[in-house]
Enzyme design. Structure first.
Site, PDB file in Angstrom:
ATOM      1  N   ARG A  68       0.850  -1.190   0.000  1.00  0.00           N
ATOM      2  CA  ARG A  68       0.000   0.000   0.000  1.00  0.00           C
ATOM      3  C   ARG A  68       0.880   1.232   0.000  1.00  0.00           C
ATOM      4  NH1 ARG A  68       2.346   1.990   3.666  1.00  0.00           N
ATOM      5  NH2 ARG A  68       0.796   3.624   3.627  1.00  0.00           N
ATOM      6  N   GLY A  69       0.222   2.408  -0.171  1.00  0.00           N
ATOM      7  CA  GLY A  69       0.981   3.634  -0.376  1.00  0.00           C
ATOM      8  C   GLY A  69       1.076   3.842  -1.892  1.00  0.00           C
ATOM      9  N   ALA A  70       0.801   5.077  -2.319  1.00  0.00           N
ATOM     10  CA  ALA A  70       0.622   5.323  -3.754  1.00  0.00           C
ATOM     11  C   ALA A  70       1.784   4.846  -4.636  1.00  0.00           C
ATOM     12  CB  ALA A  70       0.322   6.806  -3.968  1.00  0.00           C
ATOM     13  N   GLN A  89      -2.184   2.641   9.851  1.00  0.00           N
ATOM     14  CA  GLN A  89      -0.890   2.677   9.154  1.00  0.00           C
ATOM     15  C   GLN A  89       0.140   3.500   9.923  1.00  0.00           C
ATOM     16  OE1 GLN A  89      -3.865   3.091   7.740  1.00  0.00           O
ATOM     17  NE2 GLN A  89      -3.921   2.372   5.634  1.00  0.00           N
ATOM     18  N   ASP A 117      -2.049  10.698  -2.390  1.00  0.00           N
ATOM     19  CA  ASP A 117      -2.401   9.612  -3.319  1.00  0.00           C
ATOM     20  C   ASP A 117      -2.725  10.129  -4.712  1.00  0.00           C
ATOM     21  OD1 ASP A 117      -3.037   8.482  -0.481  1.00  0.00           O
ATOM     22  OD2 ASP A 117      -2.778   6.789  -1.847  1.00  0.00           O
TER      23      ASP A 117
HETATM   24  O1  MRU Z   1      -4.619   3.168   2.148  1.00  0.00           O
HETATM   25  P1  MRU Z   1      -3.142   3.371   2.037  1.00  0.00           P
HETATM   26  O2  MRU Z   1      -2.378   2.825   3.190  1.00  0.00           O
HETATM   27  O3  MRU Z   1      -2.600   2.889   0.699  1.00  0.00           O
HETATM   28  O4  MRU Z   1      -2.970   4.954   2.057  1.00  0.00           O
HETATM   29  C1  MRU Z   1      -1.680   5.484   1.916  1.00  0.00           C
HETATM   30  C2  MRU Z   1      -1.620   6.954   2.036  1.00  0.00           C
HETATM   31  O5  MRU Z   1      -2.599   7.629   2.166  1.00  0.00           O
HETATM   32  C3  MRU Z   1      -0.254   7.579   1.893  1.00  0.00           C
HETATM   33  O6  MRU Z   1      -0.148   8.732   2.663  1.00  0.00           O
HETATM   34  C4  MRU Z   1      -0.011   7.948   0.417  1.00  0.00           C
HETATM   35  O7  MRU Z   1      -0.272   6.854  -0.418  1.00  0.00           O
HETATM   36  C5  MRU Z   1       1.360   8.437   0.170  1.00  0.00           C
HETATM   37  S1  MRU Z   1       2.578   7.161   0.280  1.00  0.00           S
HETATM   38  C6  MRU Z   1       4.078   7.821  -0.148  1.00  0.00           C
END
Ligand code: MRU
Length: 360
Positions: A57-59, A207, A248
């Site tokens: 996860r994370g963009a 997270q 994201d």
């Molecule tokens: O639902 P997630 O854990 O994928 O959400 C992640 C986030 O909101 C992060 O802040 C975002 O993706 C930036 S990661 C460098």
């Protein structure tokens, strides 16, 4: 992320093992911090499931995983007619695109591979497959470089002894290794700025509590965990001098989608005159969207709110609304830290100017 300790010797968020017939290995982030386990993805379905369930996860990390997912999805297609290979590529990309809707890096990576294939029709299917693997690996390497630059640009905004707040996890685990918001903290700490990080726990999937504190503790950066609802009070107590989060998807006018709760943090920062920064690579911008109102917001299962981590915490059958992201309007964002420099003020003109500038 790259770690060296007894819990996780020499690991990375994800890595490709072998050649075109290889597979993708990734940390199962749903198990952290109590269990460190890697999973092996040998087919595109496993990658899809890993993205959907937030094992990865994370963009930026989602984009990289999707790129490798395409390579896996085409492993059986190289012996077919070219037309069938192209058809399979479209099917695999469409399938992966349905895993999660908000992080634009996913669509950006899929488009990048699709464009490459469209422009390389002279190659054989096997050659094309090898090129797609190379491109996925390039996306992963480029992400690492972007994170390093984001760290350098962002660290300049922090002063010695600052308390900094972050929300969710925009660390090494969310990227190919360097992080975005956390890259800023890693670099500031490396420069001896002695920052202290406050990490929102980030309901409902934690997270911040599970991943951000874990990463910072691995790097021996002082971190204090707080519940999301404590952010305003901690600001009023003057413990926070800056907020830095990831994103994201960022629209052309700078409106930024990030983990649910980010908008509230931005409003609190604005009320307390604390600078609120977003740290994100250029692959997180969606310039096809004029403003954040057009960003699709993922809604997730009610059970994440009512039965967090296996324990029922709400009455059976209660109605739940569970948007996974919110959008912070550009007017509340002091600056956007990118690998191409700082976008400040956050306006459409400045977004376009910085993103079209030459990277150093
Ligand atoms: O639902 P997630 O854990 O994928 O959400 C992640 C986030 O909101 C992060 O802040 C975002 O993706 C930036 S990661 C460098």
């Amino acid at each position: 992320m790259n770690l060296e300790n007894e819990l996780a010797p020499e690991v990375s968020t994800m890595r490709w093992i072998g050649g075109t017939d290889g597979h993708l290995k990734m940390i199962d982030q749903t198990l952290l911090p109590t269990e460190f386990r890697e999973i092996d993805c040998h087919d595109v379905e496993t990658v899809w499931e890993a993205i959907k369930k937030l094992r990865v996860r994370g963009a930026p990390a989602i984009g990289i995983a999707a790129a490798y997912g395409v390579v896996l999805g085409l492993q059986l297609g190289t012996g077919s007619e070219r037309i069938d290979f192209n058809q399979r590529l479209t099917e695999v990309s469409t399938y992966l695109a349905e895993s999660r809707p908000t992080a634009v890096n996913l669509f950006w990576a899929l488009d990048r591979l699709g464009q490459l294939a469209a422009n390389s029709q002279q190659l054989t299917n096997s050659e094309m497959h090898a090129r797609l693997l190379e491109e996925a690996q390039l996306i992963e390497r480029e992400d690492l470089e972007m994170c390093q630059k984001i760290g350098e640009v962002g660290a300049a905004l922090l002063s010695k002894g600052d308390g900094v707040l972050t929300h969710c996890n925009a660390g090494g685990l969310a990227t190919s290794g360097g992080g975005t918001a956390l890259a800023v903290f890693f670099e500031a700490a490396r420069q001896g700025k002695a920052i202290h990080v406050y990490a929102d726990e980030t309901r409902p999937l934690l997270q911040g509590a599970r991943l951000t504190t874990w990463e910072l503790m691995q790097r021996e950066i002082p971190v204090t965990l707080i519940c999301d609802s404590m952010a305003g009070w901690v600001m009023q107590e003057e413990k926070i001098q800056a907020v830095v989060t990831g994103a994201d998807r960022i629209a052309a006018n700078g409106d930024a989608a990030n983990k649910i709760g980010t908008y509230s943090v931005a409003l609190l920062a604005s009320l307390h005159d604390i600078p609120f920064y977003i740290a994100a690579p250029s692959s997180t911008f969606d310039l096809s969207l004029e403003s954040g109102t057009q960003i699709p917001i993922e809604e997730r299962l009610a059970e994440e709110v009512t039965h967090g981590f296996g324990k029922q915490t709400a009455p059976e059958g209660v109605e739940v609304y569970n948007p996974a992201f919110d959008v912070t309007p550009a007017k509340y964002i002091t600056g956007i830290i990118t690998e191409r420099g700082l976008i400040q003020p956050v306006t459409t003109a400045e977004v376009l100017r910085v993103l079209s500038s030459d990277p150093d």
